[in-house]
Motif scaffolding. Structure first.
Motif, PDB file in Angstrom:
ATOM      1  N   GLU A  48       0.833  -1.206   0.000  1.00 46.31           N
ATOM      2  CA  GLU A  48       0.000   0.000   0.000  1.00 46.31           C
ATOM      3  C   GLU A  48       0.866   1.254   0.000  1.00 46.31           C
ATOM      4  O   GLU A  48       0.591   2.226  -0.721  1.00 46.31           O
ATOM      5  N   ALA A  49       1.917   1.246   0.820  1.00 44.20           N
ATOM      6  CA  ALA A  49       2.821   2.400   0.867  1.00 44.20           C
ATOM      7  C   ALA A  49       3.496   2.620  -0.482  1.00 44.20           C
ATOM      8  O   ALA A  49       3.693   3.759  -0.914  1.00 44.20           O
ATOM      9  N   ARG A  50       3.837   1.533  -1.165  1.00 39.96           N
ATOM     10  CA  ARG A  50       4.449   1.667  -2.490  1.00 39.96           C
ATOM     11  C   ARG A  50       3.464   2.246  -3.506  1.00 39.96           C
ATOM     12  O   ARG A  50       3.845   3.020  -4.386  1.00 39.96           O
ATOM     13  N   LYS A  51       2.200   1.873  -3.390  1.00 40.13           N
ATOM     14  CA  LYS A  51       1.188   2.431  -4.294  1.00 40.13           C
ATOM     15  C   LYS A  51       1.027   3.930  -4.065  1.00 40.13           C
ATOM     16  O   LYS A  51       0.912   4.712  -5.015  1.00 40.13           O
ATOM     17  N   LEU A  52       1.043   4.354  -2.795  1.00 34.94           N
ATOM     18  CA  LEU A  52       0.994   5.787  -2.504  1.00 34.94           C
ATOM     19  C   LEU A  52       2.242   6.476  -3.029  1.00 34.94           C
ATOM     20  O   LEU A  52       2.165   7.599  -3.558  1.00 34.94           O
ATOM     21  N   LEU A  53       3.397   5.838  -2.883  1.00 33.01           N
ATOM     22  CA  LEU A  53       4.641   6.408  -3.410  1.00 33.01           C
ATOM     23  C   LEU A  53       4.505   6.702  -4.902  1.00 33.01           C
ATOM     24  O   LEU A  53       4.920   7.767  -5.380  1.00 33.01           O
ATOM     25  N   HIS A  54       3.904   5.774  -5.632  1.00 35.79           N
ATOM     26  CA  HIS A  54       3.704   5.986  -7.066  1.00 35.79           C
ATOM     27  C   HIS A  54       2.788   7.189  -7.310  1.00 35.79           C
ATOM     28  O   HIS A  54       3.068   8.031  -8.181  1.00 35.79           O
ATOM     29  N   GLY A  55       1.682   7.282  -6.545  1.00 38.45           N
ATOM     30  CA  GLY A  55       0.772   8.414  -6.715  1.00 38.45           C
ATOM     31  C   GLY A  55       1.438   9.734  -6.420  1.00 38.45           C
ATOM     32  O   GLY A  55       1.258  10.729  -7.150  1.00 38.45           O
ATOM     33  N   GLY A 257      12.532  -7.040   1.548  1.00 38.33           N
ATOM     34  CA  GLY A 257      13.507  -6.965   2.622  1.00 38.33           C
ATOM     35  C   GLY A 257      13.717  -5.563   3.152  1.00 38.33           C
ATOM     36  O   GLY A 257      14.599  -5.329   3.986  1.00 38.33           O
ATOM     37  N   ASP A 258      12.895  -4.596   2.691  1.00 46.37           N
ATOM     38  CA  ASP A 258      13.013  -3.208   3.133  1.00 46.37           C
ATOM     39  C   ASP A 258      12.141  -2.969   4.363  1.00 46.37           C
ATOM     40  O   ASP A 258      11.104  -3.614   4.550  1.00 46.37           O
ATOM     41  N   TRP A 259      12.544  -1.991   5.168  1.00 43.20           N
ATOM     42  CA  TRP A 259      11.789  -1.621   6.365  1.00 43.20           C
ATOM     43  C   TRP A 259      10.677  -0.635   6.008  1.00 43.20           C
ATOM     44  O   TRP A 259      10.896   0.302   5.232  1.00 43.20           O
ATOM     45  N   TYR A 260       9.512  -0.829   6.596  1.00 46.35           N
ATOM     46  CA  TYR A 260       8.386   0.089   6.445  1.00 46.35           C
ATOM     47  C   TYR A 260       7.796   0.401   7.812  1.00 46.35           C
ATOM     48  O   TYR A 260       7.659  -0.492   8.659  1.00 46.35           O
ATOM     49  N   ALA A 261       7.448   1.672   8.007  1.00 39.83           N
ATOM     50  CA  ALA A 261       6.687   2.061   9.197  1.00 39.83           C
ATOM     51  C   ALA A 261       5.239   1.688   8.932  1.00 39.83           C
ATOM     52  O   ALA A 261       4.581   2.296   8.080  1.00 39.83           O
ATOM     53  N   CYS A 262       4.742   0.707   9.636  1.00 36.54           N
ATOM     54  CA  CYS A 262       3.421   0.142   9.322  1.00 36.54           C
ATOM     55  C   CYS A 262       2.317   0.715  10.194  1.00 36.54           C
ATOM     56  O   CYS A 262       1.257   0.103  10.366  1.00 36.54           O
ATOM     57  N   SER A 263       2.533   1.914  10.742  1.00 32.45           N
ATOM     58  CA  SER A 263       1.480   2.610  11.484  1.00 32.45           C
ATOM     59  C   SER A 263       0.630   3.475  10.563  1.00 32.45           C
ATOM     60  O   SER A 263      -0.489   3.849  10.923  1.00 32.45           O
ATOM     61  N   ALA A 264       1.137   3.832   9.372  1.00 33.21           N
ATOM     62  CA  ALA A 264       0.417   4.675   8.419  1.00 33.21           C
ATOM     63  C   ALA A 264       1.085   4.549   7.071  1.00 33.21           C
ATOM     64  O   ALA A 264       2.240   4.129   6.970  1.00 33.21           O
ATOM     65  N   HIS A 265       0.366   4.942   6.032  1.00 35.35           N
ATOM     66  CA  HIS A 265       0.956   4.895   4.690  1.00 35.35           C
ATOM     67  C   HIS A 265       2.021   5.980   4.522  1.00 35.35           C
ATOM     68  O   HIS A 265       3.056   5.750   3.888  1.00 35.35           O
ATOM     69  N   MET A 266       1.756   7.157   5.075  1.00 33.96           N
ATOM     70  CA  MET A 266       2.681   8.286   4.982  1.00 33.96           C
ATOM     71  C   MET A 266       2.837   8.887   6.371  1.00 33.96           C
ATOM     72  O   MET A 266       1.867   8.968   7.130  1.00 33.96           O
ATOM     73  N   LEU A 267       4.041   9.279   6.711  1.00 31.19           N
ATOM     74  CA  LEU A 267       4.284   9.967   7.982  1.00 31.19           C
ATOM     75  C   LEU A 267       5.081  11.227   7.710  1.00 31.19           C
ATOM     76  O   LEU A 267       5.794  11.321   6.710  1.00 31.19           O
ATOM     77  N   HIS A 288      10.839   3.036   4.246  1.00 35.36           N
ATOM     78  CA  HIS A 288      10.628   3.249   2.818  1.00 35.36           C
ATOM     79  C   HIS A 288       9.281   3.871   2.473  1.00 35.36           C
ATOM     80  O   HIS A 288       8.951   4.016   1.299  1.00 35.36           O
ATOM     81  N   ASN A 289       8.500   4.231   3.477  1.00 36.20           N
ATOM     82  CA  ASN A 289       7.243   4.933   3.222  1.00 36.20           C
ATOM     83  C   ASN A 289       7.495   6.288   2.574  1.00 36.20           C
ATOM     84  O   ASN A 289       8.576   6.862   2.720  1.00 36.20           O
ATOM     85  N   PRO A 290       6.483   6.849   1.936  1.00 37.09           N
ATOM     86  CA  PRO A 290       6.538   8.281   1.634  1.00 37.09           C
ATOM     87  C   PRO A 290       6.630   9.074   2.945  1.00 37.09           C
ATOM     88  O   PRO A 290       5.930   8.762   3.912  1.00 37.09           O
ATOM     89  N   ASN A 312      15.980  11.492   0.965  1.00 35.60           N
ATOM     90  CA  ASN A 312      15.719  10.952  -0.376  1.00 35.60           C
ATOM     91  C   ASN A 312      17.009  10.847  -1.180  1.00 35.60           C
ATOM     92  O   ASN A 312      17.139  11.409  -2.276  1.00 35.60           O
ATOM     93  N   PRO A 313      18.000  10.107  -0.659  1.00 33.91           N
ATOM     94  CA  PRO A 313      19.291  10.038  -1.358  1.00 33.91           C
ATOM     95  C   PRO A 313      19.205   9.343  -2.707  1.00 33.91           C
ATOM     96  O   PRO A 313      20.030   9.595  -3.588  1.00 33.91           O
ATOM     97  N   ARG A 314      18.195   8.474  -2.899  1.00 36.18           N
ATOM     98  CA  ARG A 314      18.043   7.758  -4.175  1.00 36.18           C
ATOM     99  C   ARG A 314      17.245   8.552  -5.186  1.00 36.18           C
ATOM    100  O   ARG A 314      17.017   8.081  -6.295  1.00 36.18           O
ATOM    101  N   ARG A 315      16.770   9.732  -4.764  1.00 30.96           N
ATOM    102  CA  ARG A 315      16.034  10.635  -5.666  1.00 30.96           C
ATOM    103  C   ARG A 315      14.797   9.964  -6.269  1.00 30.96           C
ATOM    104  O   ARG A 315      14.581   9.989  -7.478  1.00 30.96           O
ATOM    105  N   LEU A 316      13.998   9.368  -5.407  1.00 26.22           N
ATOM    106  CA  LEU A 316      12.782   8.694  -5.838  1.00 26.22           C
ATOM    107  C   LEU A 316      11.629   9.682  -5.865  1.00 26.22           C
ATOM    108  O   LEU A 316      11.288  10.272  -4.824  1.00 26.22           O
ATOM    109  N   PRO A 317      10.980   9.892  -6.992  1.00 20.13           N
ATOM    110  CA  PRO A 317       9.803  10.764  -7.027  1.00 20.13           C
ATOM    111  C   PRO A 317       8.699  10.224  -6.112  1.00 20.13           C
ATOM    112  O   PRO A 317       8.362   9.032  -6.169  1.00 20.13           O
ATOM    113  N   GLY A 318       8.162  11.074  -5.266  1.00 14.88           N
ATOM    114  CA  GLY A 318       7.115  10.668  -4.342  1.00 14.88           C
ATOM    115  C   GLY A 318       7.603  10.273  -2.968  1.00 14.88           C
ATOM    116  O   GLY A 318       6.804  10.172  -2.034  1.00 14.88           O
ATOM    117  N   ARG A 319       8.897  10.040  -2.821  1.00 11.62           N
ATOM    118  CA  ARG A 319       9.436   9.652  -1.521  1.00 11.62           C
ATOM    119  C   ARG A 319       9.310  10.788  -0.505  1.00 11.62           C
ATOM    120  O   ARG A 319       8.993  10.555   0.666  1.00 11.62           O
TER     121      ARG A 319
END
Length: 450
Positions: A48-55, A257-267, A288-290, A312-319
């Motif tokens: 879900e967090a990855r889908k929000l990242l794309h949006g 294998g990446d860490w996600y904060a699973c309390s919310a999609h975005m923090l 890795h959440n937005p 955002n060291p990897r320069r990911l749009p939406g991060r």
């Protein structure tokens, strides 16, 4: 795709100073609560967090808008179907206005299902003439005007988890079960809003949407098969303030294998906790959440670019979303240098305007409020700054409610100062009511077109 440093762990923030944390009186009880949370299911999932990242990546690229809105601080007393449904109605109405008016998709993110803690500018406050520890949210203590009730209680963190789970359950049912169907656009208008000028304007827009859908159907388009017309994604977000809550709900994704904060999609990281060498930036650099960061008038170009590099060291749009809260009087002066510096860094970000937090004042009688006109002036200045620099004004970050409260002054159906005590119900900062929120959405849509 990884953003996590090799030495990062969910607990690495503990080696650094952590601002705005409660003075928990019992360290053993707090540790026991963390252990219980580690054994509980995640509230949201990495996919879900990855889908929000794309949006949000679409927003960063100028192809969508961000609407982030909800309570200043959620109340444990309002985790029930009606208040949650009414907030969702306003969010859906605002989104429909922005989508139709600006001809762009809207990424909908609620300040919901976890916004139970607040930073405070002072450790104490005066309530009914008595000095008490400042209210820091229901996951910390009660809002009752009593010294014993204001003692931080870690058991409330667990209660916050269950309240967030209940809210998420309702949101998923409403957004996927037909309530958010675009063919129901008329039903989202509330009775007390419908009689206002903004509500009447919304009814006209709903009629236009209905005619557009009828035209599509007449052309042979199978509307029933278009899932996007019948379901929506409403993502959850909150300020990631209580690190003793965020750490045990951080989980390693089984797919990546990446860490996600699973309390919310975005923090997001608040203005008071965004120190580069502080615990909050350290913690959120590894998930890795937005992520969002609030930027107040003291933010410098060098600080902001350094935060972008760190988060955002990897320069990911939406991060990374940078949420500017400069104040109506200063946004046109202070924002452009930050816009230029980030653009020159080459790091993609979403720029959002928080027109609420820097425009608070107290009336002569001591009531904390905001003027709707000041909120709009900051949004207008935000858009003007972006147009001057040539960057994309990605969206807005608002404190709103679906209720007919009287907390902010003005709007098309003006709330007057003498009316503030009629329904002043916020636990902390004043919110726009549903009429004011809809009025604002129409004005933002016009700015987008302009």
């Amino acid at each position: 795709m990884a953003v996590t440093e090799p030495t990062w762990s969910p607990a690495s923030w503990r080696a650094l100073p952590a601002g705005q944390q409660p003075a928990w009186p019992d360290a053993a009880a707090l540790a026991a609560v963390r252990e219980r949370l580690r054994g509980m299911p995640p509230l949201v999932f990495a996919g879900e967090a990855r889908k929000l990242l794309h949006g949000l990546g679409e927003v960063a690229e100028g192809r969508a808008l961000l609407l982030q809105a909800g309570d200043c601080v959620e109340s444990f007393r309002e985790v029930s179907p009606i208040p949650i449904r009414e907030k969702l109605k306003v969010l859906l109405q605002m989104s429909a206005v922005l989508t139709f008016g600006a001809s762009l998709p809207v990424v909908k993110v609620g300040r919901v299902a976890g916004q139970f803690a607040k930073p405070r500018s002072a450790d104490t406050e005066i309530v009914d003439g008595v000095e008490l520890p400042s209210f820091r949210g229901h996951t910390v203590h009660s809002d009752e005007a009593d010294a014993a009730a204001r003692v931080p209680d870690p058991e409330r963190i667990v209660q916050g988890y269950y309240q967030a789970a209940s809210t998420l359950n309702l949101l998923r049912a409403y957004t996927k079960g037909g309530f958010a169907d675009i063919t129901q656009v008329h039903t989202w208008n509330k009775e007390f809003v419908a009689s206002s000028s903004a509500g009447q304007r919304y009814e006209q827009l709903a009629d236009e949407i209905g005619r557009a859908l009828a035209f599509m159907q007449a052309c042979g388009i199978d509307l029933a098969a278009e899932r996007s017309l019948h379901e929506v994604d409403v993502w959850t977000s909150h300020e990631g303030l209580l690190l003793d809550y965020e750490e045990p709900l951080t989980r390693k994704d089984s797919l990546t294998g990446d860490w996600y904060a699973c309390s919310a999609h975005m923090l997001w990281i608040g203005e008071r906790t965004r120190e580069l060498d502080g615990a909050h930036v350290e913690f959120f650099s590894g998930v890795h959440n937005p992520i969002g960061v609030k930027l107040g008038p003291a933010a410098t170009a060098d600080e902001v670019v350094a935060l972008c590099e760190r988060l955002n060291p990897r320069r990911l749009p939406g991060r990374l979303t940078l949420i500017a809260r400069m104040g109506a009087d200063r946004v046109r002066e202070l924002l452009p240098p930050l816009l230029r510096a980030v653009r020159e860094s080459g790091i993609p970000v979403v720029w959002a305007c928080d027109p609420m937090h820097a425009n608070v004042f107290r009336t002569a009688s001591g009531v904390k409020t905001r003027r709707f006109d000041d909120v709009m002036r900051e949004i207008e200045g935000f858009f003007a700054a972006h147009r001057a620099v040539g960057t994309w004004p990605g969206g807005v970050h608002l404190e709103i409610t679906g209720e007919d409260v009287t907390e902010c002054l003005g709007g098309a159906e003006a709330v007057l100062e003498e009316q503030l005590d009629h329904r002043y119900e916020t636990l902390c900062d004043p919110r726009l009511n549903a009429r004011q929120s809809l009025d604002l959405a129409f004005r933002v849509a016009e700015l987008m077109r302009g």
